[in-house]
Design a protein around this motif. Structure first.
Motif, PDB file in Angstrom:
ATOM      1  N   TYR A  13       0.772  -1.253  -0.060  1.00 49.32           N
ATOM      2  CA  TYR A  13       0.040  -0.118  -0.059  1.00 49.32           C
ATOM      3  C   TYR A  13       0.944   1.321  -0.072  1.00 49.32           C
ATOM      4  O   TYR A  13       0.689   2.325  -0.834  1.00 49.32           O
ATOM      5  CB  TYR A  13      -0.933  -0.189   1.090  1.00 49.32           C
ATOM      6  N   ASP A  14       1.979   1.255   0.604  1.00 43.70           N
ATOM      7  CA  ASP A  14       2.721   2.419   0.851  1.00 43.70           C
ATOM      8  C   ASP A  14       3.617   2.660  -0.324  1.00 43.70           C
ATOM      9  O   ASP A  14       3.770   3.603  -0.998  1.00 43.70           O
ATOM     10  CB  ASP A  14       3.693   2.369   1.932  1.00 43.70           C
ATOM     11  N   THR A  15       4.002   1.378  -0.795  1.00 39.87           N
ATOM     12  CA  THR A  15       4.711   1.497  -2.295  1.00 39.87           C
ATOM     13  C   THR A  15       4.028   2.032  -3.508  1.00 39.87           C
ATOM     14  O   THR A  15       4.334   2.811  -4.104  1.00 39.87           O
ATOM     15  CB  THR A  15       5.316   0.110  -2.784  1.00 39.87           C
ATOM     16  N   VAL A  16       2.696   1.540  -3.745  1.00 39.98           N
ATOM     17  CA  VAL A  16       1.740   1.891  -4.464  1.00 39.98           C
ATOM     18  C   VAL A  16       1.593   3.548  -4.269  1.00 39.98           C
ATOM     19  O   VAL A  16       1.605   4.062  -5.172  1.00 39.98           O
ATOM     20  CB  VAL A  16       0.456   1.352  -4.485  1.00 39.98           C
ATOM     21  N   ARG A  17       1.223   3.926  -3.267  1.00 42.00           N
ATOM     22  CA  ARG A  17       1.192   5.429  -2.997  1.00 42.00           C
ATOM     23  C   ARG A  17       2.364   6.219  -3.421  1.00 42.00           C
ATOM     24  O   ARG A  17       2.245   7.398  -3.961  1.00 42.00           O
ATOM     25  CB  ARG A  17       0.775   5.632  -1.384  1.00 42.00           C
ATOM     26  N   ASP A  18       3.407   5.719  -3.130  1.00 43.21           N
ATOM     27  CA  ASP A  18       4.786   6.312  -3.473  1.00 43.21           C
ATOM     28  C   ASP A  18       4.835   6.412  -5.061  1.00 43.21           C
ATOM     29  O   ASP A  18       5.295   7.590  -5.464  1.00 43.21           O
ATOM     30  CB  ASP A  18       5.949   5.722  -2.780  1.00 43.21           C
ATOM     31  N   LEU A  19       4.698   5.404  -5.779  1.00 40.71           N
ATOM     32  CA  LEU A  19       4.471   5.592  -7.065  1.00 40.71           C
ATOM     33  C   LEU A  19       3.658   6.380  -7.738  1.00 40.71           C
ATOM     34  O   LEU A  19       4.016   7.082  -8.838  1.00 40.71           O
ATOM     35  CB  LEU A  19       4.323   4.066  -7.540  1.00 40.71           C
ATOM     36  N   LEU A  20       2.503   6.413  -7.298  1.00 36.36           N
ATOM     37  CA  LEU A  20       1.343   7.496  -7.892  1.00 36.36           C
ATOM     38  C   LEU A  20       1.913   8.904  -7.446  1.00 36.36           C
ATOM     39  O   LEU A  20       1.420   9.648  -8.215  1.00 36.36           O
ATOM     40  CB  LEU A  20      -0.030   7.145  -7.000  1.00 36.36           C
ATOM     41  N   GLY A  21       2.713   9.072  -6.317  1.00 38.06           N
ATOM     42  CA  GLY A  21       2.850  10.413  -5.929  1.00 38.06           C
ATOM     43  C   GLY A  21       4.211  10.958  -6.827  1.00 38.06           C
ATOM     44  O   GLY A  21       4.420  12.053  -6.735  1.00 38.06           O
ATOM     45  N   GLN A  22       4.894  10.254  -7.832  1.00 41.14           N
ATOM     46  CA  GLN A  22       5.950  10.637  -8.513  1.00 41.14           C
ATOM     47  C   GLN A  22       5.467  11.333  -9.770  1.00 41.14           C
ATOM     48  O   GLN A  22       4.500  10.874 -10.436  1.00 41.14           O
ATOM     49  CB  GLN A  22       6.755   9.158  -9.059  1.00 41.14           C
TER      50      GLN A  22
END
Length: 412
Positions: A13-22
């Protein structure tokens, strides 16, 4: 209590949020996400081609129409017969490859080889469409044939739902194959036109595929995020239900959950005419234990008692609950007084085996419990609370008689 280790999906979940924030998205995710994304896109590409294979036949139809109008509407020139034969041969080869491709797309056993045979067939078709026209004498027909190359590359890059590297591999592999074929056949070729319709189309296709793949990857991440948030909500919901039914210290059922289960088992036992038993248990001199050892040790002692209760209540219908403070209860469906007494004695023995030091006890040097047992076959004329009262009275009698013992209700 030891905190539970976070499941893998919470880290995801944290990884997906970080990727979407790029702001700039690379065309590669971490290993697990990338694997799932590729599976999703490969399945979508195959489904798209199965649903839209008719578009490939538009390509074949375009080839047929070019030949038809060229020889019916255009004038007659020297070498027209040779060009006609060559055009018909190219069209037949193209239609044959498309037909074979359509058959393979429709057969599920070939699904895992989808990209392999797609690449092979596309390269073959690009060879037909680029090399055959080099032998045509008519310049207009030669130029019109190049439109089919552009059309096929548009399908590869824009319609087929292939990932960027897959589409680019097909496009540039086809271009390289044409160069090698022309060199091997030593045929006269218009390389200026080749660069226009082949190389530039590939460049435009790569740019378009990049934009599409970035969008698809973001959509995949957003879908994944929604799924993970749904999991998180489900987990929170389950946790709230658990908190509403479970005692926070011991992990046993709390009093509310016991009351609900007790009424349910009472009605079931009444319908089936089966006995229902209760074992009430109380830690002896628990206030003195807290005074001598402290409340933290008192909590640990209650947890140890709860562990023994869990080990005793092993049948699917049995329920061990914390009734309040240092008082516990066992709910035992389809159990007679004799069976309940046996379990109560196992409970007392199990706690004795723990040998938890108790300096404030007047019964033993370790923690002990007293137990009261009651059992009856429910009846419409008997209130459920009657069984609870009988078990509680038996527990009171056990304390009055000296504690560290089992007392059975007089109604048994």
């Amino acid at each position: 209590m030891i905190a539970e280790k976070s499941p893998a999906w919470e880290a995801e979940y944290d990884t997906v949020r970080d990727l979407l924030g790029q702001s700039f998205m690379r065309l590669r995710f971490p290993k697990m996400l990338e694997r799932d994304y590729r599976r999703t896109m490969d399945a979508r590409a195959l489904e798209t081609m199965r649903d839209n294979y008719w578009m490939l036949f538009l390509l074949a139809l375009g080839a047929v129409l070019i030949v038809y109008f060229q020889y019916t509407v255009g004038g007659v020139w020297i070498g027209a017969i040779e060009d006609l034969r060559l055009s018909v041969l190219m069209t037949l080869c193209l239609v044959s490859v498309l037909a074979l491709f359509t058959v393979m797309v429709k057969i599920p056993s070939f699904d895992r080889h989808y990209f392999t045979y797609t690449t092979l067939f596309c390269v073959i078709m690009l060879l037909f469409l680029a090399v055959f026209p080099a032998y045509l004498r008519d310049e207009v027909l030669r130029q019109r044939s190049t439109y089919l190359v552009i059309y096929l590359l548009m399908i590869v890059y824009g319609v087929a739902n292939l990932r960027l590297h897959q589409a680019a591999f097909i496009g540039f592999a086809g271009m390289g194959s044409v160069v090698l074929a022309v060199m091997a056949l030593d045929v006269r070729y218009d390389w200026g036109m080749f660069m226009q319709f082949f190389f530039l189309t590939n460049l435009v296709g790569v740019g378009n595929s990049y934009v599409v793949e970035v969008r698809e990857r973001r959509l995949f991440l957003q879908s994944r995020l929604l799924d993970l948030e749904k999991r998180q909500l489900n987990k929170l919901s389950e946790r709230l239900v658990q908190l509403a039914r479970e005692d926070g210290l011991t992990g046993l059922a709390n009093r509310r959950h016991f009351n609900d289960r007790f009424l349910m088992e009472w009605e079931r036992a009444r319908r089936d005419g089966k006995p229902l038993a209760l074992v009430f248990a109380d830690v002896d001199h628990f206030k003195a234990f807290n005074d001598k050892h402290g409340h933290l040790e008192g909590d640990r002692a209650l947890v140890a008692v709860a562990d023994v209760l869990k080990s005793v209540a092993t049948r699917p219908g049995d329920l061990a609950a914390r009734y309040g403070g240092e008082e516990f209860v066992l709910l035992l469906p389809n159990t007679t007084c004799e069976g309940a007494v046996e379990l109560a004695r196992e409970l007392i023995q199990g706690i004795d085996d723990k040998a938890i030091a108790h300096r404030g006890s007047k019964v033993a040097k370790h923690v002990t419990i007293s137990a009261g047992v009651a059992s009856m076959v429910p009846d419409v004329h008997i209130a459920p609370a009657k069984l609870i009262d009988l078990a509680d009275e038996a527990l009171y009698a056990a304390k009055h008689e000296g504690r560290h013992r089992v007392v059975v209700s007089t109604t048994c």
